[in-house]
Motif scaffolding. Structure first.
Motif, PDB file in Angstrom:
ATOM      1  N   LEU A 110       0.831  -1.203   0.000  1.00 54.87           N
ATOM      2  CA  LEU A 110       0.000   0.000   0.000  1.00 54.87           C
ATOM      3  C   LEU A 110       0.868   1.257   0.000  1.00 54.87           C
ATOM      4  O   LEU A 110       0.608   2.207  -0.752  1.00 54.87           O
ATOM      5  CB  LEU A 110      -0.921  -0.007   1.218  1.00 54.87           C
ATOM      6  N   ILE A 111       1.900   1.272   0.839  1.00 47.11           N
ATOM      7  CA  ILE A 111       2.784   2.431   0.889  1.00 47.11           C
ATOM      8  C   ILE A 111       3.431   2.671  -0.465  1.00 47.11           C
ATOM      9  O   ILE A 111       3.473   3.806  -0.972  1.00 47.11           O
ATOM     10  CB  ILE A 111       3.859   2.239   1.978  1.00 47.11           C
ATOM     11  N   THR A 112       3.942   1.613  -1.078  1.00 48.18           N
ATOM     12  CA  THR A 112       4.622   1.758  -2.348  1.00 48.18           C
ATOM     13  C   THR A 112       3.672   2.235  -3.435  1.00 48.18           C
ATOM     14  O   THR A 112       4.033   3.059  -4.283  1.00 48.18           O
ATOM     15  CB  THR A 112       5.286   0.433  -2.756  1.00 48.18           C
ATOM     16  N   ALA A 113       2.443   1.733  -3.440  1.00 53.99           N
ATOM     17  CA  ALA A 113       1.460   2.186  -4.416  1.00 53.99           C
ATOM     18  C   ALA A 113       1.207   3.687  -4.276  1.00 53.99           C
ATOM     19  O   ALA A 113       1.139   4.417  -5.271  1.00 53.99           O
ATOM     20  CB  ALA A 113       0.149   1.413  -4.246  1.00 53.99           C
ATOM     21  N   LEU A 114       1.087   4.164  -3.041  1.00 57.34           N
ATOM     22  CA  LEU A 114       0.861   5.587  -2.815  1.00 57.34           C
ATOM     23  C   LEU A 114       2.086   6.415  -3.189  1.00 57.34           C
ATOM     24  O   LEU A 114       1.962   7.544  -3.692  1.00 57.34           O
ATOM     25  CB  LEU A 114       0.476   5.825  -1.356  1.00 57.34           C
ATOM     26  N   VAL A 115       3.271   5.852  -2.963  1.00 53.84           N
ATOM     27  CA  VAL A 115       4.494   6.544  -3.382  1.00 53.84           C
ATOM     28  C   VAL A 115       4.529   6.688  -4.901  1.00 53.84           C
ATOM     29  O   VAL A 115       4.913   7.738  -5.435  1.00 53.84           O
ATOM     30  CB  VAL A 115       5.749   5.793  -2.877  1.00 53.84           C
ATOM     31  N   VAL A 116       4.122   5.645  -5.625  1.00 48.68           N
ATOM     32  CA  VAL A 116       4.088   5.709  -7.091  1.00 48.68           C
ATOM     33  C   VAL A 116       3.117   6.792  -7.551  1.00 48.68           C
ATOM     34  O   VAL A 116       3.400   7.542  -8.491  1.00 48.68           O
ATOM     35  CB  VAL A 116       3.715   4.337  -7.677  1.00 48.68           C
ATOM     36  N   VAL A 117       1.967   6.897  -6.896  1.00 45.07           N
ATOM     37  CA  VAL A 117       1.028   7.964  -7.226  1.00 45.07           C
ATOM     38  C   VAL A 117       1.670   9.325  -6.979  1.00 45.07           C
ATOM     39  O   VAL A 117       1.577  10.242  -7.810  1.00 45.07           O
ATOM     40  CB  VAL A 117      -0.267   7.837  -6.399  1.00 45.07           C
ATOM     41  N   SER A 118       2.341   9.467  -5.842  1.00 45.87           N
ATOM     42  CA  SER A 118       2.992  10.732  -5.506  1.00 45.87           C
ATOM     43  C   SER A 118       4.066  11.095  -6.522  1.00 45.87           C
ATOM     44  O   SER A 118       4.158  12.245  -6.963  1.00 45.87           O
ATOM     45  CB  SER A 118       3.607  10.644  -4.104  1.00 45.87           C
ATOM     46  N   ILE A 119       4.869  10.117  -6.913  1.00 55.53           N
ATOM     47  CA  ILE A 119       5.907  10.372  -7.915  1.00 55.53           C
ATOM     48  C   ILE A 119       5.269  10.804  -9.233  1.00 55.53           C
ATOM     49  O   ILE A 119       5.740  11.744  -9.900  1.00 55.53           O
ATOM     50  CB  ILE A 119       6.780   9.124  -8.123  1.00 55.53           C
ATOM     51  N   GLY A 120       4.196  10.131  -9.629  1.00 56.29           N
ATOM     52  CA  GLY A 120       3.526  10.502 -10.868  1.00 56.29           C
ATOM     53  C   GLY A 120       3.001  11.924 -10.845  1.00 56.29           C
ATOM     54  O   GLY A 120       3.159  12.679 -11.805  1.00 56.29           O
ATOM     55  N   LEU A 121       2.378  12.309  -9.726  1.00 59.64           N
ATOM     56  CA  LEU A 121       1.826  13.651  -9.611  1.00 59.64           C
ATOM     57  C   LEU A 121       2.906  14.717  -9.529  1.00 59.64           C
ATOM     58  O   LEU A 121       2.754  15.816 -10.081  1.00 59.64           O
ATOM     59  CB  LEU A 121       0.925  13.728  -8.375  1.00 59.64           C
ATOM     60  N   SER A 122       4.009  14.395  -8.852  1.00 59.12           N
ATOM     61  CA  SER A 122       5.031  15.407  -8.569  1.00 59.12           C
ATOM     62  C   SER A 122       6.159  15.438  -9.585  1.00 59.12           C
ATOM     63  O   SER A 122       6.663  16.514  -9.940  1.00 59.12           O
ATOM     64  CB  SER A 122       5.621  15.167  -7.171  1.00 59.12           C
ATOM     65  N   LEU A 123       6.581  14.269 -10.053  1.00 58.90           N
ATOM     66  CA  LEU A 123       7.773  14.172 -10.902  1.00 58.90           C
ATOM     67  C   LEU A 123       7.501  13.523 -12.255  1.00 58.90           C
ATOM     68  O   LEU A 123       8.419  13.367 -13.052  1.00 58.90           O
ATOM     69  CB  LEU A 123       8.854  13.358 -10.170  1.00 58.90           C
ATOM     70  N   GLY A 124       6.238  13.175 -12.510  1.00 51.72           N
ATOM     71  CA  GLY A 124       5.942  12.445 -13.738  1.00 51.72           C
ATOM     72  C   GLY A 124       5.833  13.297 -14.979  1.00 51.72           C
ATOM     73  O   GLY A 124       5.933  12.785 -16.094  1.00 51.72           O
ATOM     74  N   GLY A 125       5.631  14.594 -14.820  1.00 56.20           N
ATOM     75  CA  GLY A 125       5.396  15.462 -15.968  1.00 56.20           C
ATOM     76  C   GLY A 125       6.504  15.511 -17.009  1.00 56.20           C
ATOM     77  O   GLY A 125       6.229  15.476 -18.209  1.00 56.20           O
ATOM     78  N   PRO A 126       7.771  15.589 -16.620  1.00 61.21           N
ATOM     79  CA  PRO A 126       8.822  15.741 -17.629  1.00 61.21           C
ATOM     80  C   PRO A 126       9.028  14.526 -18.527  1.00 61.21           C
ATOM     81  O   PRO A 126       9.259  14.679 -19.732  1.00 61.21           O
ATOM     82  CB  PRO A 126      10.086  16.011 -16.785  1.00 61.21           C
ATOM     83  N   THR A 127       8.974  13.308 -17.973  1.00 65.25           N
ATOM     84  CA  THR A 127       9.323  12.113 -18.757  1.00 65.25           C
ATOM     85  C   THR A 127       8.256  11.032 -18.752  1.00 65.25           C
ATOM     86  O   THR A 127       8.424  10.017 -19.428  1.00 65.25           O
ATOM     87  CB  THR A 127      10.624  11.475 -18.221  1.00 65.25           C
ATOM     88  N   GLY A 128       7.197  11.182 -17.996  1.00 62.84           N
ATOM     89  CA  GLY A 128       6.212  10.117 -17.882  1.00 62.84           C
ATOM     90  C   GLY A 128       6.565   9.081 -16.841  1.00 62.84           C
ATOM     91  O   GLY A 128       5.936   8.038 -16.773  1.00 62.84           O
ATOM     92  N   TYR A 129       7.566   9.341 -16.041  1.00 61.92           N
ATOM     93  CA  TYR A 129       8.025   8.550 -14.885  1.00 61.92           C
ATOM     94  C   TYR A 129       8.034   7.050 -15.124  1.00 61.92           C
ATOM     95  O   TYR A 129       7.260   6.299 -14.566  1.00 61.92           O
ATOM     96  CB  TYR A 129       7.250   8.926 -13.607  1.00 61.92           C
ATOM     97  N   ALA A 130       9.009   6.604 -15.918  1.00 59.55           N
ATOM     98  CA  ALA A 130       9.200   5.161 -16.089  1.00 59.55           C
ATOM     99  C   ALA A 130       9.565   4.522 -14.749  1.00 59.55           C
ATOM    100  O   ALA A 130       8.930   3.566 -14.319  1.00 59.55           O
ATOM    101  CB  ALA A 130      10.279   4.883 -17.112  1.00 59.55           C
ATOM    102  N   ILE A 131      10.597   5.032 -14.113  1.00 58.45           N
ATOM    103  CA  ILE A 131      11.149   4.569 -12.828  1.00 58.45           C
ATOM    104  C   ILE A 131      11.251   3.038 -12.760  1.00 58.45           C
ATOM    105  O   ILE A 131      11.267   2.462 -11.667  1.00 58.45           O
ATOM    106  CB  ILE A 131      10.372   5.132 -11.610  1.00 58.45           C
ATOM    107  N   ASN A 132      11.319   2.406 -13.916  1.00 57.99           N
ATOM    108  CA  ASN A 132      11.324   0.948 -13.997  1.00 57.99           C
ATOM    109  C   ASN A 132      11.759   0.548 -15.402  1.00 57.99           C
ATOM    110  O   ASN A 132      10.993   0.717 -16.352  1.00 57.99           O
ATOM    111  CB  ASN A 132       9.915   0.409 -13.694  1.00 57.99           C
ATOM    112  N   PRO A 133      12.986   0.029 -15.566  1.00 59.53           N
ATOM    113  CA  PRO A 133      13.464  -0.316 -16.913  1.00 59.53           C
ATOM    114  C   PRO A 133      12.597  -1.340 -17.634  1.00 59.53           C
ATOM    115  O   PRO A 133      12.348  -1.213 -18.836  1.00 59.53           O
ATOM    116  CB  PRO A 133      14.868  -0.864 -16.653  1.00 59.53           C
TER     117      PRO A 133
END
Length: 266
Positions: free
Chosen positions: A194-217
């Motif tokens: 649950l924590i990790t899922a919410l972190v992924v949402v947070s990353i998408g909202l905060s840092l996802g705009g420039p690249t689409g937040y792959a954060i996973n090869p």
């Protein structure tokens, strides 16, 4: 965990991750979808729920890494996983990502065809570039549905694109290492999912705009391969010139996060 458990768990979990994550991108993008234009919030929460579902499903088998950057960090972590298990995790993750992307195509088969044959989307033959140089650029660049399968930058500045992926992955992996580990320290537990899922949402909202937040090869490479192979009409290129960024950035970020964890938390 046996090698077969690891491989099967990572394959199933990553397939679910990409099916649901890529599925929300398809739902928002494709013209004949009921969810078209639902927006960035739908995408970020869709990916967060995808992580939650995938982790719950695969954790009993493999610990639910679902991400080569997470696996690398857990191998670099003090008292982490065995390096001999890393290729098994990575292999399952890449295969699962490809399966998930193919299932998105199956689920949205009619919508893909309608979207990619719509003159408002792909233009008419007369309107399309006809010079050899323009045709070559169109075939190599990002096609109109590539964003359903993999990521791409809004502004193409290589060092910034890599830095964005590094920063986002550091946040993700530190959350996994510090909050989301189960008792044996080899994967995500129930609360960690649950924590990790919410972190992924947070990353998408905060840092996802420039690249689409792959954060996973694997999340980027597997579906990009599928995009290149699928018989989609007017699909355009798979943008292989950019493909190294969502591989290198997350792996660098995962390694840095492991270093931070070993220094500050271990």
């Amino acid at each position: 965990m046996s090698s077969s458990d690891i491989f099967i768990g990572e394959t199933i979990g990553t397939a679910i991750l990409i099916l649901l994550g890529g599925g929300v991108c398809a739902a928002v993008t494709l013209k004949a979808s009921k969810a078209r234009n639902a927006g960035w919030l739908a995408i970020t929460f869709g990916w967060g729920f995808a992580v939650l579902t995938a982790v719950y499903t695969s954790a009993p088998l493999s610990g639910a890494h679902l991400n080569p950057a997470v696996t690398l960090a857990l191998a670099l972590k003090k008292d982490g996983i065995s390096w001999s298990d890393v290729p098994i995790y990575w292999g399952g993750q890449l295969l699962g990502a490809m399966i998930g992307a193919a299932l998105v195509w199956v689920a949205y088969y009619g919508q893909f065809h309608a979207h990619l044959t719509d003159k408002e989307i792909v233009g008419t033959p007369d309107a399309q570039a006809t010079t050899a140089k323009s045709v070559e650029a169109r075939e190599k660049g990002a096609g109109p549905v590539l964003g359903i399968f993999s990521t791409g930058p809004e502004v193409r500045v290589a060092w910034q694109n890599v830095a964005t992926e590094v920063i986002g992955t550091i946040v993700l992996v530190l959350a996994v290492l510090t909050q989301g580990l189960n008792g044996d320290g080899k994967g995500l537990g129930t609360l960690g999912a649950l924590i990790t899922a919410l972190v992924v949402v947070s990353i998408g909202l905060s840092l996802g705009g420039p690249t689409g937040y792959a954060i996973n090869p694997a999340r980027d490479l597997g579906p990009r391969i599928v995009h290149a192979l699928l018989p989609l009409p007017n699909k355009g290129g798979s943008d292989w010139a950019y493909a190294w960024v969502p591989i290198a950035g997350p792996l660098i970020g995962g390694a840095i996060a492991a270093g931070i964890y070993n220094i500050a938390f271990a």
